[in-house]
Design an enzyme around this catalytic site. Structure first.
Site, PDB file in Angstrom:
ATOM      1  CD  GLU A 110      31.331  34.067  36.599  1.00 14.00           C
ATOM      2  OE1 GLU A 110      30.760  33.571  37.596  1.00 14.00           O
ATOM      3  OE2 GLU A 110      32.533  33.899  36.342  1.00 14.00           O
ATOM      4  CG  HIS A 149      31.932  39.917  36.094  1.00 14.39           C
ATOM      5  ND1 HIS A 149      32.925  40.242  36.999  1.00 14.39           N
ATOM      6  CD2 HIS A 149      32.464  38.960  35.290  1.00 14.39           C
ATOM      7  CE1 HIS A 149      33.990  39.514  36.747  1.00 14.39           C
ATOM      8  NE2 HIS A 149      33.753  38.731  35.713  1.00 14.39           N
ATOM      9  CG  HIS A 207      37.377  40.734  33.099  1.00 13.14           C
ATOM     10  ND1 HIS A 207      37.709  39.723  32.220  1.00 13.14           N
ATOM     11  CD2 HIS A 207      36.499  40.184  33.974  1.00 13.14           C
ATOM     12  CE1 HIS A 207      37.049  38.611  32.558  1.00 13.14           C
ATOM     13  NE2 HIS A 207      36.297  38.878  33.606  1.00 13.14           N
ATOM     14  CD  GLU A 229      33.824  60.500  41.133  1.00 13.86           C
ATOM     15  OE1 GLU A 229      34.885  60.497  40.484  1.00 13.86           O
ATOM     16  OE2 GLU A 229      32.702  60.583  40.626  1.00 13.86           O
ATOM     17  CG  HIS A 258      37.773  37.211  37.715  1.00 15.19           C
ATOM     18  ND1 HIS A 258      37.390  35.904  37.597  1.00 15.19           N
ATOM     19  CD2 HIS A 258      37.063  37.882  36.770  1.00 15.19           C
ATOM     20  CE1 HIS A 258      36.504  35.777  36.623  1.00 15.19           C
ATOM     21  NE2 HIS A 258      36.295  36.972  36.108  1.00 15.19           N
TER      22      HIS A 258
HETATM   23  O1  2HA Z   1      31.912  35.570  31.204  1.00 16.84           O
HETATM   24  O2  2HA Z   1      34.015  37.101  32.829  1.00 16.84           O
HETATM   25  O3  2HA Z   1      33.978  35.516  34.915  1.00 16.84           O
HETATM   26  C1  2HA Z   1      33.279  35.530  31.301  1.00 16.84           C
HETATM   27  C2  2HA Z   1      33.725  35.959  32.626  1.00 16.84           C
HETATM   28  C3  2HA Z   1      33.762  34.949  33.684  1.00 16.84           C
HETATM   29 ZN    ZN Z   2      35.063  37.531  34.619  1.00 15.08          ZN
END
Ligand code: 2HA
Ligand code: ZN
Length: 270
Positions: A115, A139, A141, A169, A210
């Site tokens: 990414e 990023h 999950h 908040e 995602h």
């Molecule tokens: O790096 O989360 O979106 C692994 C991920 C890809």
């Molecule tokens: Zn990811």
């Protein structure tokens, strides 16, 4: 003294572990990048190794020319970063046009996250719209955020309102709202473009089915934003599983929060 003793590296490593402890980084899920300040580069330079080969970003990002970034490695597990930072994170330099990167420290035999183009395009936008103060792109999950992308309409307005109304908040922390990117194949330039477009307006973008992308001036603020969004999504998921909303924070309540906390809510969300 070594690279891993520098404060910005220690804080970066701590954030990777914090995300792991939240349950947001199964396997190699998620990634973190940080744009070094001039002072950081000065402190780090003596630890740089022989620079490795150049790689194309796929787009030109001239406002990031000659900048340095810490990045998690491709296929690396955030769970392992604290145990062995050098094997799992690296520092990259961008070329004089902002078109290519090369590793100058860490990640032996490896490269930054798949990414990385998305991170760099987000850095480029956030650097511009924040007058250079933004340094972190993260990023993760985040479980409940992902769950909500299966039940809520995939619009900025629907997600913003659900999050604003599920924790008091939220309108203070992200008064502009959140962006939503429809499901797309990760790792490419298309999803990178779609995400960075959202980052023109928002500090955070949700990737349908995602995860979550957030930005911030420092590690605490970026992690805090992800944590706040995920907490609110968690509350909303619990509300739905208890039979749904019976009462909520009204638009007038939201306006009252904005007035007392001195923030301007994005009017498109009201
Ligand atoms: O790096 O989360 O979106 C692994 C991920 C890809
Ligand atoms: Zn990811």
């Amino acid at each position: 003294m070594a690279m891993v003793d520098l404060d910005f590296v220690k804080t970066y490593v701590r954030m990777c572990n914090d995300g792991w402890l939240q349950g947001w980084h199964e396997r190699n899920g998620g990634n973190l990048t940080y744009r070094l300040s001039e002072k950081n580069v000065e402190a780090a330079r003596s630890f740089f190794g022989e620079p490795r080969e150049w790689h194309e970003i796929g787009v030109a990002l001239p406002n990031l020319a000659r900048e340095y970034f810490v990045a998690t490695g491709s296929g690396k597990y955030l769970r392992n970063v604290a145990l062995d930072p050098e094997a799992n994170i690296g520092i990259c330099e961008l070329d004089e046009k902002g078109e290519r990167w090369r590793v100058v420290w860490g990640l032996p035999g490896s490269v930054p996250t798949s990414e990385f183009p998305t991170h760099l395009m987000n850095h480029s936008v956030r650097k511009r719209v924040t007058g250079g103060t933004n340094r972190v792109i993260y990023h993760c999950h985040a479980t409940n955020v992902i769950a909500l992308t299966y039940v809520l309409p995939l619009t900025d307005r629907d997600f913003t309102r659900a999050l604003w109304q599920s924790a008091t908040e939220c309108p203070v922390v992200f008064p502009e709202g959140v962006g939503v990117v429809p499901w797309m194949v990760p790792g490419g330039v298309d999803i990178a473009r779609a995400t960075s477009k959202k980052m023109e307006t928002y500090q955070a973008a949700i990737w349908a089915m995602h995860g979550l992308f957030v930005s911030g001036p420092d590690f605490d603020t970026a992690f805090g934003l992800a944590h706040t969004i995920e907490k609110s999504a968690d509350v909303y998921v619990r509300v739905l599983s208890c039979g749904g909303v019976r009462q909520t924070i009204t638009d007038d309540d939201l306006r009252a929060i904005a007035r007392d906390f001195g923030v301007t809510l994005n009017p498109a969300m009201l």
